[in-house]
Design a protein around this motif. Structure first.
Motif, PDB file in Angstrom:
ATOM      1  N   ALA A  54      56.796  91.423  84.110  1.00 14.39           N
ATOM      2  CA  ALA A  54      56.603  90.414  85.131  1.00 14.39           C
ATOM      3  C   ALA A  54      55.222  91.824  86.079  1.00 14.39           C
ATOM      4  CB  ALA A  54      58.104  90.660  85.526  1.00 14.39           C
ATOM      5  N   MET A  55      55.671  92.470  85.937  1.00 11.30           N
ATOM      6  CA  MET A  55      54.317  92.957  86.285  1.00 11.30           C
ATOM      7  C   MET A  55      53.173  92.583  86.132  1.00 11.30           C
ATOM      8  SD  MET A  55      54.090  95.024  89.237  1.00 11.30           S
ATOM      9  CE  MET A  55      52.621  95.903  90.421  1.00 11.30           C
ATOM     10  N   ASN A  56      52.469  92.449  84.912  1.00 11.57           N
ATOM     11  CA  ASN A  56      51.475  91.486  84.340  1.00 11.57           C
ATOM     12  C   ASN A  56      50.814  90.347  85.335  1.00 11.57           C
ATOM     13  OD1 ASN A  56      50.694  94.553  83.499  1.00 11.57           O
ATOM     14  ND2 ASN A  56      51.536  94.048  81.453  1.00 11.57           N
ATOM     15  N   ALA A  57      52.610  89.904  85.525  1.00 12.56           N
ATOM     16  CA  ALA A  57      52.657  88.212  85.028  1.00 12.56           C
ATOM     17  C   ALA A  57      52.502  88.100  86.752  1.00 12.56           C
ATOM     18  CB  ALA A  57      54.096  87.585  84.609  1.00 12.56           C
ATOM     19  N   LEU A  58      52.671  88.765  88.045  1.00 10.98           N
ATOM     20  CA  LEU A  58      52.694  88.824  89.063  1.00 10.98           C
ATOM     21  C   LEU A  58      50.925  89.142  88.964  1.00 10.98           C
ATOM     22  CD1 LEU A  58      55.870  89.330  89.912  1.00 10.98           C
ATOM     23  CD2 LEU A  58      54.503  87.074  89.966  1.00 10.98           C
ATOM     24  N   ASN A  59      50.519  88.466  90.108  1.00 15.11           N
ATOM     25  CA  ASN A  59      49.461  88.166  91.024  1.00 15.11           C
ATOM     26  C   ASN A  59      49.229  90.155  91.576  1.00 15.11           C
ATOM     27  OD1 ASN A  59      46.518  89.229  92.161  1.00 15.11           O
ATOM     28  ND2 ASN A  59      46.315  87.256  91.763  1.00 15.11           N
ATOM     29  N   PRO A  60      48.990  91.051  91.780  1.00  9.08           N
ATOM     30  CA  PRO A  60      48.891  92.535  92.249  1.00  9.08           C
ATOM     31  C   PRO A  60      48.430  92.523  93.744  1.00  9.08           C
ATOM     32  CG  PRO A  60      47.754  92.858  90.652  1.00  9.08           C
ATOM     33  CD  PRO A  60      47.556  91.276  90.398  1.00  9.08           C
ATOM     34  N   ILE A  94      67.631  87.246  96.010  1.00  5.88           N
ATOM     35  CA  ILE A  94      66.338  87.780  96.194  1.00  5.88           C
ATOM     36  C   ILE A  94      66.606  88.031  98.450  1.00  5.88           C
ATOM     37  CG2 ILE A  94      64.066  88.802  96.506  1.00  5.88           C
ATOM     38  CD1 ILE A  94      63.456  88.215  94.251  1.00  5.88           C
ATOM     39  N   ASP A  95      66.702  88.706  99.125  1.00  5.62           N
ATOM     40  CA  ASP A  95      66.459  88.797 100.349  1.00  5.62           C
ATOM     41  C   ASP A  95      65.126  88.090 100.550  1.00  5.62           C
ATOM     42  OD1 ASP A  95      65.908  89.333 103.003  1.00  5.62           O
ATOM     43  OD2 ASP A  95      66.985  90.746 102.796  1.00  5.62           O
ATOM     44  N   PRO A  96      65.141  87.093 101.104  1.00 12.71           N
ATOM     45  CA  PRO A  96      64.061  85.910 101.936  1.00 12.71           C
ATOM     46  C   PRO A  96      62.594  87.047 102.871  1.00 12.71           C
ATOM     47  CG  PRO A  96      65.947  85.305 102.292  1.00 12.71           C
ATOM     48  CD  PRO A  96      66.469  86.591 102.201  1.00 12.71           C
ATOM     49  N   LYS A  97      63.180  88.437 102.932  1.00 16.11           N
ATOM     50  CA  LYS A  97      62.059  89.039 103.450  1.00 16.11           C
ATOM     51  C   LYS A  97      61.274  89.329 102.396  1.00 16.11           C
ATOM     52  CE  LYS A  97      64.475  93.520 103.397  1.00 16.11           C
ATOM     53  NZ  LYS A  97      65.148  94.955 103.666  1.00 16.11           N
ATOM     54  N   HIS A  98      61.626  89.628 101.430  1.00 15.92           N
ATOM     55  CA  HIS A  98      60.926  90.577 100.096  1.00 15.92           C
ATOM     56  C   HIS A  98      59.509  88.850  99.883  1.00 15.92           C
ATOM     57  CE1 HIS A  98      62.657  93.586  99.409  1.00 15.92           C
ATOM     58  NE2 HIS A  98      63.634  93.548  99.584  1.00 15.92           N
ATOM     59  N   LEU A  99      59.215  88.187 100.593  1.00 14.95           N
ATOM     60  CA  LEU A  99      58.674  86.702 100.476  1.00 14.95           C
ATOM     61  C   LEU A  99      57.274  87.651 101.036  1.00 14.95           C
ATOM     62  CD1 LEU A  99      60.011  83.835 101.680  1.00 14.95           C
ATOM     63  CD2 LEU A  99      59.278  84.422  99.539  1.00 14.95           C
ATOM     64  N   LYS A 100      57.292  88.361 101.457  1.00 13.74           N
ATOM     65  CA  LYS A 100      55.941  88.769 102.489  1.00 13.74           C
ATOM     66  C   LYS A 100      55.854  90.165 101.586  1.00 13.74           C
ATOM     67  CE  LYS A 100      56.096  85.936 105.808  1.00 13.74           C
ATOM     68  NZ  LYS A 100      55.083  84.763 105.627  1.00 13.74           N
ATOM     69  N   SER A 101      56.280  90.419 100.045  1.00 14.91           N
ATOM     70  CA  SER A 101      56.180  91.458  99.709  1.00 14.91           C
ATOM     71  C   SER A 101      54.926  91.602  98.911  1.00 14.91           C
ATOM     72  CB  SER A 101      57.382  91.959  99.384  1.00 14.91           C
ATOM     73  OG  SER A 101      58.283  93.162  99.914  1.00 14.91           O
ATOM     74  N   TYR A 102      54.506  92.678  98.346  1.00 17.32           N
ATOM     75  CA  TYR A 102      53.291  92.280  97.392  1.00 17.32           C
ATOM     76  C   TYR A 102      54.420  93.058  95.047  1.00 17.32           C
ATOM     77  CZ  TYR A 102      49.823  92.191 100.175  1.00 17.32           C
ATOM     78  OH  TYR A 102      48.862  91.415 101.012  1.00 17.32           O
ATOM     79  N   PRO A 103      53.788  92.509  94.781  1.00 15.27           N
ATOM     80  CA  PRO A 103      54.520  92.934  93.777  1.00 15.27           C
ATOM     81  C   PRO A 103      55.297  94.471  93.618  1.00 15.27           C
ATOM     82  CG  PRO A 103      53.069  91.342  92.950  1.00 15.27           C
ATOM     83  CD  PRO A 103      52.983  91.978  94.447  1.00 15.27           C
ATOM     84  N   HIS A 104      54.113  95.495  93.691  1.00 14.08           N
ATOM     85  CA  HIS A 104      54.157  96.912  93.857  1.00 14.08           C
ATOM     86  C   HIS A 104      55.530  97.357  94.208  1.00 14.08           C
ATOM     87  CE1 HIS A 104      51.072  96.609  96.671  1.00 14.08           C
ATOM     88  NE2 HIS A 104      52.387  97.693  97.439  1.00 14.08           N
ATOM     89  N   GLU A 105      55.543  96.251  95.153  1.00  8.58           N
ATOM     90  CA  GLU A 105      56.778  96.877  96.479  1.00  8.58           C
ATOM     91  C   GLU A 105      58.272  96.464  96.145  1.00  8.58           C
ATOM     92  OE1 GLU A 105      54.208  97.062 100.498  1.00  8.58           O
ATOM     93  OE2 GLU A 105      54.917  94.939  99.756  1.00  8.58           O
TER      94      GLU A 105
END
Length: 328
Positions: free
Chosen positions: A102-108, A145-156
């Motif tokens: 998943a880490m590679n599938a998402l744009n960092p 997933i808590d909606p607040k994580h919409l603003k998160s980057y994958p590494h977070e």
């Protein structure tokens, strides 16, 4: 009564890679049908051709790979006869894929929200950004997933949360077919269990057809109603998952995989690995590709590749069943 149309239909599909050592026959003449509201597991050792088949269905093969024969149909449409523009619209709206890692599938460098919104806005030009954000919130709720994580980057995000985001992106447009390629790899057992429970919950509600690819037989047999066992690019057995409770009825390779599964509640059970290594796909053994590792192999196995036999509703490619009457 007219037969129901399969969501996915593979007919004699073969895929080969061009390599310095020669043509690698990664997928060799496989056929399979998957219907709505069904989870089919695809199991096999590393290098057996599982991920190649998944990429072939999505028409995402690398430049050195080519579909050499057969047809791949999703919702009755031949994936390889589509124009690129039509294929682009078809992907994610009718078929999607949860990729390995998943880490590679998402744009960092993009937030979770940006990546989900891109799916909606790219496929539906009439959708407003406000409506897309509302749909993104709904997706986060579906995958817990808590909606607040919409603003998160994958590494977070944790590994399990990243995997859930990838699943959310795959189901954003309610495709008819979802391919999941090792969706729980590298996750601890607790997170793995929560991901599997979430997949089953989503599938019950959405009625997707799912092709679940894994090398973990215990996961596949628990999640799937039907299991295809792949060896050296071929389906050597396709069977109902419930039948796996009786290992002695199956292909010797299937029996070997089952014996290698730890039985935590059993007493005095010896775990046995399969001797030897998977064959070189550039230079496959003559006859049955499994014969060098098979404890039941005899002379015919070394000379002639077995035909598919249909036994008690199971498709088995093994000479041990040559005396059994085939049935369609």
């Amino acid at each position: 009564m007219e037969e129901k149309q399969p969501v996915l239909e593979l007919q004699n599909v073969s895929v080969s890679y061009d390599s310095p050592a020669g043509m690698v026959h990664a997928v060799n003449d496989v056929s399979l049908k998957i219907y709505e509201n069904t989870i089919v597991g695809l199991i096999g050792e590393s290098g057996s051709g599982k991920s190649t088949l998944g990429n072939a269905i999505m028409r995402l093969l690398k430049n050195n790979a080519v579909l050499t024969s057969g047809t791949i149909k999703v919702m009755g449409k031949d994936v390889y006869s589509m124009h690129k523009n039509d294929l682009r619209k078809f992907r994610w709206s009718q078929m999607s894929m949860v990729f390995q890692s998943a880490m590679n599938a998402l744009n960092p460098v993009l937030t979770v929200e940006e990546q989900i919104l891109d799916v909606f806005l790219s496929h539906d030009k009439s959708m407003s950004k406000m409506e897309a954000k509302k749909r993104a919130l709904e997706l986060m709720d579906i995958v817990s997933i808590d909606p607040k994580h919409l603003k998160s980057y994958p590494h977070e995000l944790s590994g399990g949360m990243r995997q859930r985001v990838v699943i959310a992106i795959a189901i954003a447009l309610d495709p008819k077919l979802v391919i999941m390629d090792e969706p729980t790899t590298a996750l601890d057992v607790v997170v793995q269990r929560s991901i599997l429970d979430k997949i089953k919950e989503i599938q019950r509600v959405k009625k997707y057809a799912i092709l679940f690819i894994s090398h973990d037989f215990s996961l596949v047999s628990e999640l799937s109603s039907k299991v295809a066992i792949m060896y050296a690019g071929r389906f050597i057995e396709v069977t109902d998952s419930k039948s796996l409770e009786q290992p002695e009825r199956h292909h010797p390779y299937t029996q070997g995989l089952l014996k290698a599964i730890p039985q935590l509640t059993a007493e005095d059970v010896t775990i046995e690995g399969i001797a030897g290594n998977p064959p070189n796909l550039v230079d496959l053994p003559s006859g049955c590709a499994y014969h060098p590792r098979c404890p039941a192999a005899y002379d015919l196995c070394k000379k002639v590749r077995p035909e598919i036999r249909y036994v008690d509703g199971r498709a088995i490619e093994c000479h041990l069943y040559d005396t059994v009457q085939s049935e369609v």
